[in-house]
Design a protein around this motif. Sequence first.
Motif, PDB file in Angstrom:
ATOM      1  N   LYS A 200     -73.941  37.150  -5.393  1.00 32.88           N
ATOM      2  CA  LYS A 200     -72.568  37.123  -4.911  1.00 32.88           C
ATOM      3  C   LYS A 200     -72.144  38.551  -4.592  1.00 32.88           C
ATOM      4  O   LYS A 200     -72.213  39.431  -5.454  1.00 32.88           O
ATOM      5  N   ASN A 201     -71.731  38.765  -3.342  1.00 28.95           N
ATOM      6  CA  ASN A 201     -71.326  40.101  -2.907  1.00 28.95           C
ATOM      7  C   ASN A 201     -72.404  41.142  -3.215  1.00 28.95           C
ATOM      8  O   ASN A 201     -72.123  42.251  -3.684  1.00 28.95           O
ATOM      9  N   TYR A 202     -73.646  40.747  -2.971  1.00 27.47           N
ATOM     10  CA  TYR A 202     -74.815  41.606  -3.154  1.00 27.47           C
ATOM     11  C   TYR A 202     -75.041  42.031  -4.601  1.00 27.47           C
ATOM     12  O   TYR A 202     -75.711  43.028  -4.868  1.00 27.47           O
ATOM     13  N   GLN A 203     -74.510  41.265  -5.517  1.00 27.64           N
ATOM     14  CA  GLN A 203     -74.810  41.439  -6.932  1.00 27.64           C
ATOM     15  C   GLN A 203     -75.481  40.167  -7.437  1.00 27.64           C
ATOM     16  O   GLN A 203     -74.999  39.063  -7.190  1.00 27.64           O
ATOM     17  N   THR A 204     -76.602  40.331  -8.120  1.00 26.89           N
ATOM     18  CA  THR A 204     -77.364  39.180  -8.587  1.00 26.89           C
ATOM     19  C   THR A 204     -77.019  38.857 -10.031  1.00 26.89           C
ATOM     20  O   THR A 204     -76.970  39.752 -10.882  1.00 26.89           O
ATOM     21  N   HIS A 205     -76.760  37.588 -10.288  1.00 26.33           N
ATOM     22  CA  HIS A 205     -76.457  37.107 -11.639  1.00 26.33           C
ATOM     23  C   HIS A 205     -77.543  36.103 -12.038  1.00 26.33           C
ATOM     24  O   HIS A 205     -78.029  35.319 -11.218  1.00 26.33           O
ATOM     25  N   ILE A 206     -77.909  36.134 -13.312  1.00 24.79           N
ATOM     26  CA  ILE A 206     -78.904  35.203 -13.846  1.00 24.79           C
ATOM     27  C   ILE A 206     -78.220  34.363 -14.911  1.00 24.79           C
ATOM     28  O   ILE A 206     -77.684  34.899 -15.888  1.00 24.79           O
ATOM     29  N   LEU A 207     -78.224  33.046 -14.728  1.00 23.29           N
ATOM     30  CA  LEU A 207     -77.517  32.143 -15.623  1.00 23.29           C
ATOM     31  C   LEU A 207     -78.497  31.193 -16.302  1.00 23.29           C
ATOM     32  O   LEU A 207     -79.389  30.639 -15.655  1.00 23.29           O
ATOM     33  N   SER A 208     -78.332  31.011 -17.604  1.00 22.56           N
ATOM     34  CA  SER A 208     -79.130  30.032 -18.335  1.00 22.56           C
ATOM     35  C   SER A 208     -78.608  28.631 -18.052  1.00 22.56           C
ATOM     36  O   SER A 208     -77.395  28.421 -17.903  1.00 22.56           O
ATOM     37  N   LEU A 209     -79.519  27.668 -17.992  1.00 23.10           N
ATOM     38  CA  LEU A 209     -79.154  26.292 -17.669  1.00 23.10           C
ATOM     39  C   LEU A 209     -79.665  25.335 -18.732  1.00 23.10           C
ATOM     40  O   LEU A 209     -80.738  25.535 -19.302  1.00 23.10           O
ATOM     41  N   THR A 210     -78.888  24.287 -18.969  1.00 23.93           N
ATOM     42  CA  THR A 210     -79.386  23.188 -19.787  1.00 23.93           C
ATOM     43  C   THR A 210     -80.260  22.311 -18.891  1.00 23.93           C
ATOM     44  O   THR A 210     -80.306  22.484 -17.664  1.00 23.93           O
ATOM     45  N   LYS A 211     -80.934  21.366 -19.495  1.00 27.02           N
ATOM     46  CA  LYS A 211     -81.780  20.465 -18.709  1.00 27.02           C
ATOM     47  C   LYS A 211     -80.947  19.688 -17.699  1.00 27.02           C
ATOM     48  O   LYS A 211     -81.360  19.501 -16.543  1.00 27.02           O
ATOM     49  N   ALA A 212     -79.758  19.247 -18.128  1.00 26.78           N
ATOM     50  CA  ALA A 212     -78.882  18.499 -17.225  1.00 26.78           C
ATOM     51  C   ALA A 212     -78.428  19.368 -16.054  1.00 26.78           C
ATOM     52  O   ALA A 212     -78.387  18.907 -14.906  1.00 26.78           O
ATOM     53  N   HIS A 213     -78.076  20.609 -16.343  1.00 21.05           N
ATOM     54  CA  HIS A 213     -77.647  21.517 -15.270  1.00 21.05           C
ATOM     55  C   HIS A 213     -78.775  21.711 -14.257  1.00 21.05           C
ATOM     56  O   HIS A 213     -78.550  21.707 -13.047  1.00 21.05           O
ATOM     57  N   TYR A 214     -79.986  21.883 -14.770  1.00 25.73           N
ATOM     58  CA  TYR A 214     -81.133  22.133 -13.910  1.00 25.73           C
ATOM     59  C   TYR A 214     -81.397  20.925 -13.006  1.00 25.73           C
ATOM     60  O   TYR A 214     -81.614  21.086 -11.786  1.00 25.73           O
ATOM     61  N   VAL A 215     -81.366  19.734 -13.575  1.00 33.16           N
ATOM     62  CA  VAL A 215     -81.594  18.515 -12.798  1.00 33.16           C
ATOM     63  C   VAL A 215     -80.512  18.355 -11.738  1.00 33.16           C
ATOM     64  O   VAL A 215     -80.785  18.013 -10.576  1.00 33.16           O
ATOM     65  N   PHE A 216     -79.260  18.621 -12.115  1.00 28.61           N
ATOM     66  CA  PHE A 216     -78.131  18.505 -11.190  1.00 28.61           C
ATOM     67  C   PHE A 216     -78.290  19.474 -10.011  1.00 28.61           C
ATOM     68  O   PHE A 216     -78.137  19.085  -8.842  1.00 28.61           O
ATOM     69  N   LEU A 217     -78.602  20.723 -10.294  1.00 28.09           N
ATOM     70  CA  LEU A 217     -78.725  21.722  -9.230  1.00 28.09           C
ATOM     71  C   LEU A 217     -79.931  21.446  -8.340  1.00 28.09           C
ATOM     72  O   LEU A 217     -79.881  21.659  -7.122  1.00 28.09           O
ATOM     73  N   GLN A 218     -81.011  20.968  -8.923  1.00 29.15           N
ATOM     74  CA  GLN A 218     -82.164  20.583  -8.113  1.00 29.15           C
ATOM     75  C   GLN A 218     -81.786  19.478  -7.131  1.00 29.15           C
ATOM     76  O   GLN A 218     -82.200  19.494  -5.964  1.00 29.15           O
ATOM     77  N   ALA A 219     -80.994  18.529  -7.613  1.00 32.46           N
ATOM     78  CA  ALA A 219     -80.563  17.426  -6.757  1.00 32.46           C
ATOM     79  C   ALA A 219     -79.714  17.948  -5.604  1.00 32.46           C
ATOM     80  O   ALA A 219     -79.874  17.512  -4.458  1.00 32.46           O
ATOM     81  N   MET A 220     -78.833  18.887  -5.891  1.00 27.80           N
ATOM     82  CA  MET A 220     -77.992  19.441  -4.827  1.00 27.80           C
ATOM     83  C   MET A 220     -78.830  20.257  -3.853  1.00 27.80           C
ATOM     84  O   MET A 220     -78.571  20.240  -2.648  1.00 27.80           O
ATOM     85  N   GLN A 221     -79.833  20.960  -4.354  1.00 24.96           N
ATOM     86  CA  GLN A 221     -80.703  21.715  -3.449  1.00 24.96           C
ATOM     87  C   GLN A 221     -81.491  20.786  -2.529  1.00 24.96           C
ATOM     88  O   GLN A 221     -81.842  21.171  -1.409  1.00 24.96           O
ATOM     89  N   SER A 222     -81.750  19.583  -3.002  1.00 26.76           N
ATOM     90  CA  SER A 222     -82.495  18.624  -2.171  1.00 26.76           C
ATOM     91  C   SER A 222     -81.622  17.983  -1.105  1.00 26.76           C
ATOM     92  O   SER A 222     -82.120  17.243  -0.256  1.00 26.76           O
TER      93      SER A 222
END
Length: 269
Positions: A200-222
């Motif tokens: 975001k605005n050329y700054q990189t952030h790294i966020l930890s995810l739960t299994k549910a978060h990961y599955v949800f974001l994968q679905a949105m990426q698809s």
Amino acid sequence: MTVTDLDQFQSWMQKVLINSSDTSVQTAGTKIAASSRQSPQARLAIYQRSYYARLLKCMREQFPALCYALGERLFNDFSLEYLRKNPSQSYTLYELGSRFPSYLAGSRPDKNSSVKEAWITFMVELATFERQLFVLFDEPGAEGMISASEETDDQHLQLQPAIKLGHFSFPVMDFYQAVRRKEEPELPPFQPVSLMMVRKNYQTHILSLTKAHYVFLQAMQSGMDVSGALQHTAISLNLSLERVTRSWQHRDGVRNRWLSFGVFVELNI
């Protein structure tokens, strides 16, 4: 010198720079003039050392945590072998380490064994993580797009382009950040983690995810929208849709937190 002669000389030069033991080095006298103090082979050796010194410096800059984990000497050995088998094919050194994680995975000594060495797996995953982080900075992002806000309807939310997801068997983020803080972390124990990297605005952030978060974001990426991703998450993890939706909509939940990190932009409908 004709264009053909120049092409042939460039091809020869690239070959001998990459492989200093190649027999073509012996033909240096036909390509390079001797100086008053040095033979053609000695002059070529200067270029060879300088070339690899520059490439190794670039590799250490792209994989600082892996270099720390292996130690600079061993890291250089791996990198040299990698560069000999995967010579640079781009005008920019940006792509230099693009195949390094897959090279490490393909050359691991236990690749055909049913039991994998934990430390080797960690090194491969750390290289993968660092490469993802490195390329994220220059990939197309949300700059110029309309950032989503808390008031944006779910149906208008879409993931911004500069996002990478990763699932790792070891806490690569914690190790990487400790190295960047110039600490001296020990190799970590097995501890599966899911991560999201977002710029975001050329700054990189790294966020930890739960299994549910990961599955949800994968679905949105698809390509799923929020509603479809919520349903997919509930079905995949055998959870009630009501529970998943309630967690998503909670004012202190991930929706608002991810919005603050620029994970979503507004979808033009």
